[in-house]
Design a protein around this motif. Structure first.
Motif, PDB file in Angstrom:
ATOM      1  N   UNK A 125       0.820  -1.207   0.000  1.00 53.85           N
ATOM      2  CA  UNK A 125       0.000   0.000   0.000  1.00 53.85           C
ATOM      3  C   UNK A 125       0.856   1.260   0.000  1.00 53.85           C
ATOM      4  N   UNK A 126       1.945   1.242   0.746  1.00 52.83           N
ATOM      5  CA  UNK A 126       2.875   2.376   0.763  1.00 52.83           C
ATOM      6  C   UNK A 126       3.544   2.515  -0.604  1.00 52.83           C
ATOM      7  N   UNK A 127       3.994   1.385  -1.161  1.00 56.84           N
ATOM      8  CA  UNK A 127       4.625   1.433  -2.487  1.00 56.84           C
ATOM      9  C   UNK A 127       3.635   1.946  -3.537  1.00 56.84           C
ATOM     10  N   UNK A 128       2.374   1.517  -3.437  1.00 60.32           N
ATOM     11  CA  UNK A 128       1.360   1.989  -4.380  1.00 60.32           C
ATOM     12  C   UNK A 128       1.196   3.503  -4.281  1.00 60.32           C
ATOM     13  N   UNK A 129       1.228   4.029  -3.058  1.00 62.61           N
ATOM     14  CA  UNK A 129       1.089   5.474  -2.870  1.00 62.61           C
ATOM     15  C   UNK A 129       2.238   6.228  -3.532  1.00 62.61           C
ATOM     16  N   UNK A 130       3.385   5.593  -3.659  1.00 65.74           N
ATOM     17  CA  UNK A 130       4.555   6.226  -4.281  1.00 65.74           C
ATOM     18  C   UNK A 130       4.586   6.051  -5.798  1.00 65.74           C
ATOM     19  N   UNK A 131       3.736   5.174  -6.319  1.00 62.55           N
ATOM     20  CA  UNK A 131       3.774   4.815  -7.740  1.00 62.55           C
ATOM     21  C   UNK A 131       3.618   6.041  -8.645  1.00 62.55           C
ATOM     22  N   UNK A 132       4.533   6.180  -9.570  1.00 62.87           N
ATOM     23  CA  UNK A 132       4.445   7.226 -10.576  1.00 62.87           C
ATOM     24  C   UNK A 132       4.875   8.610 -10.129  1.00 62.87           C
ATOM     25  N   UNK A 133       5.284   8.756  -8.878  1.00 62.88           N
ATOM     26  CA  UNK A 133       5.726  10.068  -8.407  1.00 62.88           C
ATOM     27  C   UNK A 133       7.141  10.371  -8.879  1.00 62.88           C
ATOM     28  N   UNK A 134       7.398  11.622  -9.156  1.00 58.76           N
ATOM     29  CA  UNK A 134       8.761  12.070  -9.400  1.00 58.76           C
ATOM     30  C   UNK A 134       9.440  12.260  -8.045  1.00 58.76           C
TER      31      UNK A 134
ATOM     32  N   UNK B 170      17.464  16.015  -0.842  1.00 56.82           N
ATOM     33  CA  UNK B 170      17.774  16.319  -2.248  1.00 56.82           C
ATOM     34  C   UNK B 170      18.776  15.329  -2.839  1.00 56.82           C
ATOM     35  N   UNK B 171      19.633  14.748  -1.991  1.00 54.40           N
ATOM     36  CA  UNK B 171      20.624  13.788  -2.488  1.00 54.40           C
ATOM     37  C   UNK B 171      20.089  12.354  -2.500  1.00 54.40           C
ATOM     38  N   UNK B 172      18.796  12.174  -2.229  1.00 48.42           N
ATOM     39  CA  UNK B 172      18.167  10.862  -2.246  1.00 48.42           C
ATOM     40  C   UNK B 172      17.084  10.826  -3.319  1.00 48.42           C
ATOM     41  N   UNK B 173      16.836   9.630  -3.838  1.00 50.28           N
ATOM     42  CA  UNK B 173      15.775   9.476  -4.828  1.00 50.28           C
ATOM     43  C   UNK B 173      14.690   8.559  -4.279  1.00 50.28           C
ATOM     44  N   UNK B 174      13.499   8.707  -4.821  1.00 50.34           N
ATOM     45  CA  UNK B 174      12.410   7.820  -4.438  1.00 50.34           C
ATOM     46  C   UNK B 174      12.770   6.380  -4.773  1.00 50.34           C
ATOM     47  N   UNK B 175      13.370   6.163  -5.940  1.00 53.90           N
ATOM     48  CA  UNK B 175      13.758   4.803  -6.330  1.00 53.90           C
ATOM     49  C   UNK B 175      14.725   4.199  -5.312  1.00 53.90           C
ATOM     50  N   UNK B 176      15.656   4.996  -4.812  1.00 49.65           N
ATOM     51  CA  UNK B 176      16.617   4.493  -3.829  1.00 49.65           C
ATOM     52  C   UNK B 176      15.951   4.116  -2.511  1.00 49.65           C
ATOM     53  N   UNK B 177      15.032   4.964  -2.007  1.00 48.30           N
ATOM     54  CA  UNK B 177      14.410   4.633  -0.728  1.00 48.30           C
ATOM     55  C   UNK B 177      13.419   3.481  -0.889  1.00 48.30           C
ATOM     56  N   UNK B 178      12.788   3.356  -2.050  1.00 50.06           N
ATOM     57  CA  UNK B 178      11.928   2.193  -2.293  1.00 50.06           C
ATOM     58  C   UNK B 178      12.754   0.907  -2.338  1.00 50.06           C
ATOM     59  N   UNK B 179      13.914   0.966  -2.977  1.00 51.25           N
ATOM     60  CA  UNK B 179      14.792  -0.211  -3.022  1.00 51.25           C
ATOM     61  C   UNK B 179      15.273  -0.569  -1.614  1.00 51.25           C
TER      62      UNK B 179
ATOM     63  N   UNK C 234      12.493  -2.318   0.219  1.00 49.91           N
ATOM     64  CA  UNK C 234      12.420  -3.716  -0.201  1.00 49.91           C
ATOM     65  C   UNK C 234      13.499  -4.536   0.514  1.00 49.91           C
ATOM     66  N   UNK C 235      14.694  -3.979   0.613  1.00 45.97           N
ATOM     67  CA  UNK C 235      15.784  -4.671   1.301  1.00 45.97           C
ATOM     68  C   UNK C 235      15.458  -4.855   2.785  1.00 45.97           C
ATOM     69  N   UNK C 236      14.879  -3.835   3.413  1.00 40.35           N
ATOM     70  CA  UNK C 236      14.497  -3.951   4.825  1.00 40.35           C
ATOM     71  C   UNK C 236      13.456  -5.057   5.006  1.00 40.35           C
ATOM     72  N   UNK C 237      12.514  -5.158   4.071  1.00 39.01           N
ATOM     73  CA  UNK C 237      11.494  -6.222   4.129  1.00 39.01           C
ATOM     74  C   UNK C 237      12.143  -7.594   4.021  1.00 39.01           C
ATOM     75  N   UNK C 238      13.113  -7.732   3.140  1.00 43.94           N
ATOM     76  CA  UNK C 238      13.825  -9.005   2.994  1.00 43.94           C
ATOM     77  C   UNK C 238      14.583  -9.348   4.276  1.00 43.94           C
ATOM     78  N   UNK C 239      15.177  -8.343   4.904  1.00 45.35           N
ATOM     79  CA  UNK C 239      15.901  -8.552   6.159  1.00 45.35           C
ATOM     80  C   UNK C 239      14.946  -9.003   7.256  1.00 45.35           C
ATOM     81  N   UNK C 240      13.750  -8.417   7.279  1.00 42.72           N
ATOM     82  CA  UNK C 240      12.751  -8.813   8.270  1.00 42.72           C
ATOM     83  C   UNK C 240      12.357 -10.266   8.060  1.00 42.72           C
TER      84      UNK C 240
END
Length: 194
Positions: free
Chosen positions: A25-34, A85-94, A97-103
């Protein structure tokens, strides 16, 4: 992931599946955003979609560290709620995903869902009169916390561009358009859907 969690075989699978549904649901909320849209805080709060994604990854890692009795990662609480500003949405989404895998890996390494997870002492928001939670409790708390912030992300996203949960889910999953739901599409230059 569709609107409902698929059937589950046991408690562990169920807890992880419901947690992942809230993450989606969180990822869906981020979908398509710049990146710029993901930084916006258009409501009365300072929350942004990108900041919420980043916070959820940090929060999940902190709880897993408590659960496995290891020192948690250093966290800057205020910075954890904003997409710099030095972070991207794609990076925090990735990273999310990594945090979910760790969990999932940490939970897989614990045989008993009733395994005692000591409550950290001296933390104002943790109870002083409880000595331990269980792995089960921690997973339920992760579901609760993620669901709360998924709701925040929905509100923030709708304030950014009017997109709501079901059209975003339909777009993410490639649903055909129906009279009930039209998959979200990015707006054109004049503000109408593409």
């Amino acid at each position: 992931m569709p609107g409902n969690v698929p059937p589950v075989a046991d408690e562990r699978e169920g807890l992880l599946a419901f947690l992942d549904q809230q993450r989606q649901g969180v990822r869906n909320a981020a979908y398509g955003l710049t990146d710029e849209q993901a930084r916006l805080a258009p409501s009365a709060s300072t929350l942004s979609v990108g900041g919420l994604v980043k916070h959820l990854a940090q929060m999940e890692r902190s709880w897993v560290a408590i659960m496995v009795r290891e020192p948690g990662p250093p966290v800057d609480y205020a910075d954890g709620f904003r997409l710099r500003e030095d972070e991207t949405l794609a990076d925090v989404l990735a990273d999310y995903t990594k945090a979910a895998e760790e969990t999932a890996a940490a939970v897989a390494g614990i045989a008993d869902m009733g395994y005692a997870v000591p409550v950290p002492k001296g933390v104002p928001w943790f109870p002083d009169d409880v000595d331990a939670w269980s792995v089960r409790w921690v997973l339920l708390h992760l579901i609760e916390e993620t669901a709360r912030h998924a709701g925040h992300a929905d509100i923030v996203r709708e304030s950014v561009d009017g997109a709501t949960c079901w059209p975003l889910m339909a777009a993410v999953e490639g649903w055909p358009a129906t009279p009930w739901v039209q998959p979200w599409q990015p707006a054109t230059g004049d503000g109408t859907p593409a």
